[in-house]
Motif scaffolding. Structure first.
Motif, PDB file in Angstrom:
ATOM      1  N   LEU A 139      -2.166   6.198  -0.986  1.00 13.72           N
ATOM      2  CA  LEU A 139      -2.455   4.958  -0.281  1.00 13.72           C
ATOM      3  C   LEU A 139      -1.826   4.972   1.105  1.00 13.72           C
ATOM      4  O   LEU A 139      -2.462   4.601   2.104  1.00 13.72           O
ATOM      5  CB  LEU A 139      -1.935   3.777  -1.093  1.00 13.72           C
ATOM      6  CG  LEU A 139      -2.171   2.387  -0.529  1.00 13.72           C
ATOM      7  CD1 LEU A 139      -3.650   2.124  -0.319  1.00 13.72           C
ATOM      8  CD2 LEU A 139      -1.567   1.336  -1.460  1.00 13.72           C
ATOM      9  N   TRP A 140      -0.571   5.423   1.166  1.00 12.11           N
ATOM     10  CA  TRP A 140       0.087   5.524   2.471  1.00 12.11           C
ATOM     11  C   TRP A 140      -0.709   6.438   3.400  1.00 12.11           C
ATOM     12  O   TRP A 140      -0.918   6.114   4.570  1.00 12.11           O
ATOM     13  CB  TRP A 140       1.509   6.065   2.319  1.00 12.11           C
ATOM     14  CG  TRP A 140       2.161   6.291   3.651  1.00 12.11           C
ATOM     15  CD1 TRP A 140       2.880   5.397   4.383  1.00 12.11           C
ATOM     16  CD2 TRP A 140       2.079   7.484   4.450  1.00 12.11           C
ATOM     17  NE1 TRP A 140       3.261   5.956   5.588  1.00 12.11           N
ATOM     18  CE2 TRP A 140       2.784   7.227   5.651  1.00 12.11           C
ATOM     19  CE3 TRP A 140       1.491   8.730   4.272  1.00 12.11           C
ATOM     20  CZ2 TRP A 140       2.914   8.188   6.662  1.00 12.11           C
ATOM     21  CZ3 TRP A 140       1.610   9.683   5.279  1.00 12.11           C
ATOM     22  CH2 TRP A 140       2.319   9.410   6.456  1.00 12.11           C
ATOM     23  N   GLN A 141      -1.152   7.583   2.876  1.00  7.64           N
ATOM     24  CA  GLN A 141      -1.888   8.548   3.707  1.00  7.64           C
ATOM     25  C   GLN A 141      -3.169   7.931   4.243  1.00  7.64           C
ATOM     26  O   GLN A 141      -3.519   8.132   5.422  1.00  7.64           O
ATOM     27  CB  GLN A 141      -2.209   9.799   2.897  1.00  7.64           C
ATOM     28  CG  GLN A 141      -2.792  10.934   3.737  1.00  7.64           C
ATOM     29  CD  GLN A 141      -1.794  11.521   4.716  1.00  7.64           C
ATOM     30  OE1 GLN A 141      -0.736  11.994   4.312  1.00  7.64           O
ATOM     31  NE2 GLN A 141      -2.116  11.484   6.012  1.00  7.64           N
ATOM     32  N   GLN A 142      -3.878   7.182   3.403  1.00  5.32           N
ATOM     33  CA  GLN A 142      -5.100   6.526   3.864  1.00  5.32           C
ATOM     34  C   GLN A 142      -4.808   5.539   4.995  1.00  5.32           C
ATOM     35  O   GLN A 142      -5.525   5.505   6.004  1.00  5.32           O
ATOM     36  CB  GLN A 142      -5.772   5.794   2.696  1.00  5.32           C
ATOM     37  CG  GLN A 142      -6.359   6.710   1.642  1.00  5.32           C
ATOM     38  CD  GLN A 142      -6.935   5.940   0.464  1.00  5.32           C
ATOM     39  OE1 GLN A 142      -6.947   4.705   0.439  1.00  5.32           O
ATOM     40  NE2 GLN A 142      -7.418   6.658  -0.533  1.00  5.32           N
ATOM     41  N   GLU A 143      -3.762   4.748   4.818  1.00  2.00           N
ATOM     42  CA  GLU A 143      -3.424   3.756   5.831  1.00  2.00           C
ATOM     43  C   GLU A 143      -2.932   4.426   7.122  1.00  2.00           C
ATOM     44  O   GLU A 143      -3.273   3.993   8.228  1.00  2.00           O
ATOM     45  CB  GLU A 143      -2.366   2.782   5.304  1.00  2.00           C
ATOM     46  CG  GLU A 143      -2.851   1.888   4.180  1.00  2.00           C
ATOM     47  CD  GLU A 143      -3.975   0.969   4.620  1.00  2.00           C
ATOM     48  OE1 GLU A 143      -4.086   0.661   5.829  1.00  2.00           O
ATOM     49  OE2 GLU A 143      -4.762   0.542   3.750  1.00  2.00           O
TER      50      GLU A 143
ATOM     51  N   ASP B  15      -3.787   7.448   8.212  1.00  2.00           N
ATOM     52  CA  ASP B  15      -4.940   8.069   8.870  1.00  2.00           C
ATOM     53  C   ASP B  15      -5.769   7.024   9.616  1.00  2.00           C
ATOM     54  O   ASP B  15      -6.227   7.263  10.749  1.00  2.00           O
ATOM     55  CB  ASP B  15      -5.813   8.800   7.847  1.00  2.00           C
ATOM     56  CG  ASP B  15      -5.157  10.051   7.290  1.00  2.00           C
ATOM     57  OD1 ASP B  15      -4.175  10.535   7.883  1.00  2.00           O
ATOM     58  OD2 ASP B  15      -5.617  10.535   6.226  1.00  2.00           O
ATOM     59  N   GLN B  16      -5.968   5.875   8.991  1.00  3.11           N
ATOM     60  CA  GLN B  16      -6.755   4.831   9.634  1.00  3.11           C
ATOM     61  C   GLN B  16      -6.022   4.238  10.834  1.00  3.11           C
ATOM     62  O   GLN B  16      -6.642   3.905  11.856  1.00  3.11           O
ATOM     63  CB  GLN B  16      -7.094   3.735   8.624  1.00  3.11           C
ATOM     64  CG  GLN B  16      -8.067   4.181   7.557  1.00  3.11           C
ATOM     65  CD  GLN B  16      -8.362   3.084   6.553  1.00  3.11           C
ATOM     66  OE1 GLN B  16      -9.185   2.195   6.808  1.00  3.11           O
ATOM     67  NE2 GLN B  16      -7.691   3.124   5.415  1.00  3.11           N
ATOM     68  N   LEU B  17      -4.710   4.114  10.721  1.00  3.12           N
ATOM     69  CA  LEU B  17      -3.932   3.619  11.861  1.00  3.12           C
ATOM     70  C   LEU B  17      -4.034   4.583  13.033  1.00  3.12           C
ATOM     71  O   LEU B  17      -4.231   4.166  14.185  1.00  3.12           O
ATOM     72  CB  LEU B  17      -2.466   3.443  11.460  1.00  3.12           C
ATOM     73  CG  LEU B  17      -1.558   2.856  12.558  1.00  3.12           C
ATOM     74  CD1 LEU B  17      -1.767   1.347  12.667  1.00  3.12           C
ATOM     75  CD2 LEU B  17      -0.093   3.177  12.282  1.00  3.12           C
ATOM     76  N   MET B  18      -3.916   5.882  12.757  1.00  2.00           N
ATOM     77  CA  MET B  18      -3.988   6.871  13.822  1.00  2.00           C
ATOM     78  C   MET B  18      -5.372   6.875  14.473  1.00  2.00           C
ATOM     79  O   MET B  18      -5.504   7.022  15.696  1.00  2.00           O
ATOM     80  CB  MET B  18      -3.641   8.252  13.279  1.00  2.00           C
ATOM     81  CG  MET B  18      -2.189   8.386  12.824  1.00  2.00           C
ATOM     82  SD  MET B  18      -0.998   8.107  14.151  1.00  2.00           S
ATOM     83  CE  MET B  18      -1.214   9.600  15.110  1.00  2.00           C
ATOM     84  N   THR B  19      -6.421   6.715  13.682  1.00  2.00           N
ATOM     85  CA  THR B  19      -7.771   6.634  14.243  1.00  2.00           C
ATOM     86  C   THR B  19      -7.890   5.445  15.188  1.00  2.00           C
ATOM     87  O   THR B  19      -8.462   5.558  16.287  1.00  2.00           O
ATOM     88  CB  THR B  19      -8.808   6.521  13.118  1.00  2.00           C
ATOM     89  OG1 THR B  19      -8.760   7.703  12.315  1.00  2.00           O
ATOM     90  CG2 THR B  19     -10.209   6.356  13.684  1.00  2.00           C
ATOM     91  N   LEU B  20      -7.345   4.308  14.777  1.00  2.00           N
ATOM     92  CA  LEU B  20      -7.353   3.131  15.643  1.00  2.00           C
ATOM     93  C   LEU B  20      -6.570   3.391  16.917  1.00  2.00           C
ATOM     94  O   LEU B  20      -7.050   3.121  18.030  1.00  2.00           O
ATOM     95  CB  LEU B  20      -6.753   1.934  14.908  1.00  2.00           C
ATOM     96  CG  LEU B  20      -6.478   0.694  15.768  1.00  2.00           C
ATOM     97  CD1 LEU B  20      -7.771   0.104  16.307  1.00  2.00           C
ATOM     98  CD2 LEU B  20      -5.685  -0.344  14.975  1.00  2.00           C
ATOM     99  N   PHE B  21      -5.375   3.927  16.781  1.00  2.00           N
ATOM    100  CA  PHE B  21      -4.508   4.123  17.939  1.00  2.00           C
ATOM    101  C   PHE B  21      -5.102   5.121  18.932  1.00  2.00           C
ATOM    102  O   PHE B  21      -4.906   4.996  20.143  1.00  2.00           O
ATOM    103  CB  PHE B  21      -3.121   4.572  17.494  1.00  2.00           C
ATOM    104  CG  PHE B  21      -2.233   3.445  17.024  1.00  2.00           C
ATOM    105  CD1 PHE B  21      -2.674   2.138  17.005  1.00  2.00           C
ATOM    106  CD2 PHE B  21      -0.926   3.707  16.601  1.00  2.00           C
ATOM    107  CE1 PHE B  21      -1.856   1.101  16.588  1.00  2.00           C
ATOM    108  CE2 PHE B  21      -0.095   2.687  16.184  1.00  2.00           C
ATOM    109  CZ  PHE B  21      -0.555   1.377  16.172  1.00  2.00           C
TER     110      PHE B  21
END
Length: 252
Positions: free
Chosen positions: A86-90, A92-98
Protein backbone atom coordinates in the motif's frame (compact mmCIF):
# COMPACT_ATOMS: atom_id res chain seq x y z
CA UNK A 1 23.01 33.69 7.74
CA UNK A 2 23.35 31.82 4.47
CA UNK A 3 20.38 29.86 3.14
CA UNK A 4 19.93 26.83 0.95
CA UNK A 5 17.22 27.38 -1.61
CA UNK A 6 15.42 24.15 -2.41
CA UNK A 7 14.01 23.41 -5.84
CA UNK A 8 11.55 20.92 -7.25
CA UNK A 9 14.40 18.78 -8.57
CA UNK A 10 16.18 18.90 -5.20
CA UNK A 11 13.16 17.69 -3.23
CA UNK A 12 12.15 15.07 -5.80
CA UNK A 13 15.73 13.81 -5.81
CA UNK A 14 15.53 13.41 -2.03
CA UNK A 15 12.27 11.50 -2.34
CA UNK A 16 13.81 9.20 -4.96
CA UNK A 17 16.60 8.36 -2.52
CA UNK A 18 14.73 8.12 0.78
CA UNK A 19 11.59 6.43 -0.52
CA UNK A 20 13.30 3.20 -1.65
CA UNK A 21 15.51 3.26 1.45
CA UNK A 22 12.38 3.43 3.62
CA UNK A 23 10.83 0.50 1.73
CA UNK A 24 14.00 -1.55 2.07
CA UNK A 25 14.11 -1.05 5.84
CA UNK A 26 10.42 -1.91 6.23
CA UNK A 27 10.85 -5.06 4.13
CA UNK A 28 13.66 -6.21 6.41
CA UNK A 29 11.75 -5.70 9.67
CA UNK A 30 9.03 -8.02 11.02
CA UNK A 31 5.71 -6.10 10.91
CA UNK A 32 5.39 -5.75 14.70
CA UNK A 33 8.94 -4.48 15.21
CA UNK A 34 8.83 -1.48 17.57
CA UNK A 35 9.89 1.88 16.13
CA UNK A 36 12.00 3.14 19.02
CA UNK A 37 11.99 6.74 17.82
CA UNK A 38 8.15 6.76 17.67
CA UNK A 39 7.09 5.27 21.02
CA UNK A 40 4.08 3.00 20.77
CA UNK A 41 4.40 2.50 17.02
CA UNK A 42 5.34 -0.62 15.11
CA UNK A 43 6.88 -0.73 11.65
CA UNK A 44 3.38 -1.43 10.32
CA UNK A 45 2.03 1.69 12.03
CA UNK A 46 4.86 3.77 10.58
CA UNK A 47 4.27 2.40 7.08
CA UNK A 48 0.53 3.09 7.14
CA UNK A 49 1.12 6.55 8.63
CA UNK A 50 3.38 7.58 5.77
CA UNK A 51 1.07 6.02 3.17
CA UNK A 52 -1.87 7.98 4.58
CA UNK A 53 0.06 11.24 4.42
CA UNK A 54 0.94 10.62 0.78
CA UNK A 55 -2.70 9.86 -0.01
CA UNK A 56 -3.90 13.02 1.75
CA UNK A 57 -1.38 15.28 0.00
CA UNK A 58 -2.27 13.78 -3.37
CA UNK A 59 -5.91 14.61 -2.76
CA UNK A 60 -5.34 18.37 -3.02
CA UNK A 61 -1.75 19.39 -3.84
CA UNK A 62 -2.32 19.19 -7.59
CA UNK A 63 -5.79 20.76 -7.64
CA UNK A 64 -4.46 24.22 -8.50
CA UNK A 65 -6.40 26.01 -5.78
CA UNK A 66 -5.70 26.99 -2.14
CA UNK A 67 -8.92 25.49 -0.75
CA UNK A 68 -8.50 23.80 2.61
CA UNK A 69 -8.83 20.00 2.22
CA UNK A 70 -10.58 17.55 4.50
CA UNK A 71 -8.83 16.36 7.62
CA UNK A 72 -6.12 13.79 7.09
CA UNK A 73 -7.50 11.54 9.82
CA UNK A 74 -10.76 11.34 7.89
CA UNK A 75 -9.10 9.74 4.87
CA UNK A 76 -9.32 5.97 4.50
CA UNK A 77 -6.67 3.73 3.01
CA UNK A 78 -7.85 0.76 0.94
CA UNK A 79 -8.39 -2.39 2.98
CA UNK A 80 -6.90 -5.82 2.36
CA UNK A 81 -3.57 -4.65 0.94
CA UNK A 82 -0.29 -5.46 2.76
CA UNK A 83 1.07 -2.26 4.37
CA UNK A 84 4.30 -2.08 2.38
CA UNK A 85 2.48 -2.73 -0.91
CA UNK A 86 0.00 0.00 0.00
CA UNK A 87 2.82 2.38 0.86
CA UNK A 88 4.51 1.62 -2.48
CA UNK A 89 1.32 2.37 -4.39
CA UNK A 90 0.86 5.68 -2.60
CA UNK A 91 4.53 6.60 -3.02
CA UNK A 92 4.44 5.85 -6.76
CA UNK A 93 1.31 7.92 -7.24
CA UNK A 94 2.74 10.80 -5.22
CA UNK A 95 5.90 10.79 -7.33
CA UNK A 96 3.85 10.77 -10.54
CA UNK A 97 1.95 13.81 -9.29
CA UNK A 98 5.08 15.62 -8.18
CA UNK A 99 6.88 15.02 -11.48
CA UNK A 100 4.19 17.00 -13.32
CA UNK A 101 3.44 19.51 -10.56
CA UNK A 102 4.17 23.20 -11.07
CA UNK A 103 5.73 24.30 -7.76
CA UNK A 104 4.26 27.77 -8.27
CA UNK A 105 0.70 26.46 -8.62
CA UNK A 106 -1.74 27.45 -5.86
CA UNK A 107 -2.06 24.89 -3.06
CA UNK A 108 -3.29 25.10 0.51
CA UNK A 109 -0.94 24.62 3.44
CA UNK A 110 -1.23 25.01 7.21
CA UNK A 111 1.78 27.27 7.70
CA UNK A 112 2.62 30.99 7.39
CA UNK A 113 4.09 30.25 3.97
CA UNK A 114 3.02 31.11 0.41
CA UNK A 115 0.09 28.90 -0.59
CA UNK A 116 1.97 27.15 -3.37
CA UNK A 117 2.55 23.53 -4.31
CA UNK A 118 6.27 23.84 -3.58
CA UNK A 119 5.40 23.65 0.11
CA UNK A 120 4.31 20.03 -0.31
CA UNK A 121 7.32 19.01 -2.37
CA UNK A 122 9.50 20.21 0.49
CA UNK A 123 7.25 18.82 3.23
CA UNK A 124 7.06 15.33 1.73
CA UNK A 125 10.81 15.21 1.17
CA UNK A 126 11.42 15.88 4.87
CA UNK A 127 8.56 13.71 6.10
CA UNK A 128 10.01 10.82 4.12
CA UNK A 129 13.61 11.45 5.18
CA UNK A 130 12.84 11.48 8.90
CA UNK A 131 10.58 8.42 8.70
CA UNK A 132 13.21 6.64 6.60
CA UNK A 133 15.55 7.21 9.55
CA UNK A 134 12.87 5.87 11.92
CA UNK A 135 12.44 2.72 9.83
CA UNK A 136 16.16 2.11 9.62
CA UNK A 137 16.56 2.62 13.36
CA UNK A 138 14.01 -0.15 13.87
CA UNK A 139 16.47 -2.54 12.20
CA UNK A 140 19.45 -1.11 14.12
CA UNK A 141 20.61 1.08 11.25
CA UNK A 142 19.70 4.74 10.79
CA UNK A 143 21.84 6.45 8.15
CA UNK A 144 22.12 10.23 8.59
CA UNK A 145 19.86 12.49 6.58
CA UNK A 146 21.79 13.80 3.57
CA UNK A 147 23.55 16.98 4.67
CA UNK A 148 22.02 19.54 2.28
CA UNK A 149 18.57 18.05 2.71
CA UNK A 150 18.99 18.08 6.49
CA UNK A 151 20.01 21.74 6.43
CA UNK A 152 16.88 22.53 4.44
CA UNK A 153 14.95 20.48 7.00
CA UNK A 154 16.35 22.57 9.85
CA UNK A 155 15.25 25.62 7.91
CA UNK A 156 11.76 24.12 7.54
CA UNK A 157 11.45 23.63 11.29
CA UNK A 158 12.52 27.21 11.94
CA UNK A 159 10.60 28.99 9.18
CA UNK A 160 7.50 26.80 9.05
CA UNK A 161 6.81 24.52 12.01
CA UNK A 162 7.74 26.83 14.89
CA UNK A 163 6.05 29.95 13.43
CA UNK A 164 2.92 27.82 12.90
CA UNK A 165 2.88 27.02 16.62
CA UNK A 166 3.64 23.33 16.15
CA UNK A 167 5.95 22.82 19.09
CA UNK A 168 6.10 19.46 20.78
CA UNK A 169 5.42 21.10 24.16
CA UNK A 170 3.78 24.25 25.45
CA UNK A 171 5.76 26.79 27.42
CA UNK A 172 7.33 30.22 27.53
CA UNK A 173 10.91 30.66 26.35
CA UNK A 174 12.87 33.91 25.97
CA UNK A 175 16.25 34.37 24.33
CA UNK A 176 18.27 33.82 21.19
CA UNK A 177 19.44 30.35 20.17
CA UNK A 178 22.15 29.77 17.58
CA UNK A 179 22.24 26.52 15.61
CA UNK A 180 25.41 25.64 13.71
CA UNK A 181 25.58 22.89 11.09
CA UNK A 182 29.32 22.40 10.91
CA UNK A 183 29.32 20.03 7.95
CA UNK A 184 27.55 22.47 5.61
CA UNK A 185 28.95 25.66 7.18
CA UNK A 186 25.50 27.05 7.89
CA UNK A 187 24.03 28.74 10.94
CA UNK A 188 20.66 30.00 12.11
CA UNK A 189 19.67 32.44 14.84
CA UNK A 190 16.23 32.10 16.36
CA UNK A 191 14.73 34.52 18.88
CA UNK A 192 12.27 32.85 21.24
CA UNK A 193 9.57 35.22 22.50
CA UNK A 194 7.32 33.46 24.96
CA UNK A 195 5.25 31.16 22.79
CA UNK A 196 6.39 32.97 19.62
CA UNK A 197 9.54 32.85 17.52
CA UNK A 198 11.43 34.95 15.01
CA UNK A 199 14.05 33.61 12.61
CA UNK A 200 16.75 36.26 12.45
CA UNK A 201 18.85 37.40 9.54
CA UNK A 202 22.04 38.58 11.19
CA UNK A 203 23.02 40.64 8.16
CA UNK A 204 20.01 42.94 8.37
CA UNK A 205 18.09 42.94 11.62
CA UNK A 206 20.51 43.04 14.49
CA UNK A 207 21.79 46.61 14.56
CA UNK A 208 21.34 47.92 18.11
CA UNK A 209 19.46 44.83 19.31
CA UNK A 210 20.91 42.44 21.83
CA UNK A 211 21.38 39.39 19.66
CA UNK A 212 23.91 37.44 21.71
CA UNK A 213 22.88 33.80 21.79
CA UNK A 214 21.92 32.49 25.20
CA UNK A 215 22.29 28.95 23.86
CA UNK A 216 24.34 27.50 21.04
CA UNK A 217 24.01 24.04 19.48
CA UNK A 218 26.63 22.66 17.10
CA UNK A 219 26.54 19.42 15.15
CA UNK A 220 25.98 17.95 11.73
CA UNK A 221 22.93 19.15 9.84
CA UNK A 222 21.43 15.67 10.20
CA UNK A 223 21.90 15.58 13.96
CA UNK A 224 20.45 19.08 14.33
CA UNK A 225 17.39 18.06 12.31
CA UNK A 226 16.89 14.83 14.25
CA UNK A 227 17.24 16.69 17.55
CA UNK A 228 14.64 19.27 16.52
CA UNK A 229 12.29 16.38 15.70
CA UNK A 230 12.99 14.66 19.02
CA UNK A 231 14.73 11.69 17.43
CA UNK A 232 18.01 12.25 19.25
CA UNK A 233 18.84 14.18 22.39
CA UNK A 234 20.40 17.62 22.16
CA UNK A 235 22.91 16.17 24.65
CA UNK A 236 24.46 14.21 21.76
CA UNK A 237 25.40 17.52 20.11
CA UNK A 238 27.68 20.29 21.28
CA UNK A 239 25.60 22.55 23.54
CA UNK A 240 26.68 25.71 25.33
CA UNK A 241 24.60 28.11 27.37
CA UNK A 242 21.02 27.82 28.59
CA UNK A 243 19.88 24.29 27.78
CA UNK A 244 16.35 25.05 28.98
CA UNK A 245 15.74 27.06 25.80
CA UNK A 246 16.16 23.96 23.65
CA UNK A 247 12.80 22.57 24.74
CA UNK A 248 11.26 25.47 22.83
CA UNK A 249 12.77 24.22 19.56
CA UNK A 250 11.36 20.70 19.41
CA UNK A 251 8.50 20.04 17.04
CA UNK A 252 6.28 17.10 16.26
Amino acid sequence: MSKLHGTKDFWIGALRADGPAFASAVAEAPPETPVLSCPGWTVTDLTLHLASIYQWVRSFAGAGEPTRPGRRDEAELPAGIPPLQLWQQEYDQLMTLFESLDPEAPAWNWAPQPKKAAFWLRRMAHETAVHRWDAQLAIAAGDPVEAKLAADGVGEVLDTWLPAGRRAATGQWHGVVQLVAADVTQEWYLRLRGDGVALLDTATVFGHEDHHARAQVTGTASDLLLALWGRVSFDTLGVAGDRALLAGLRVG
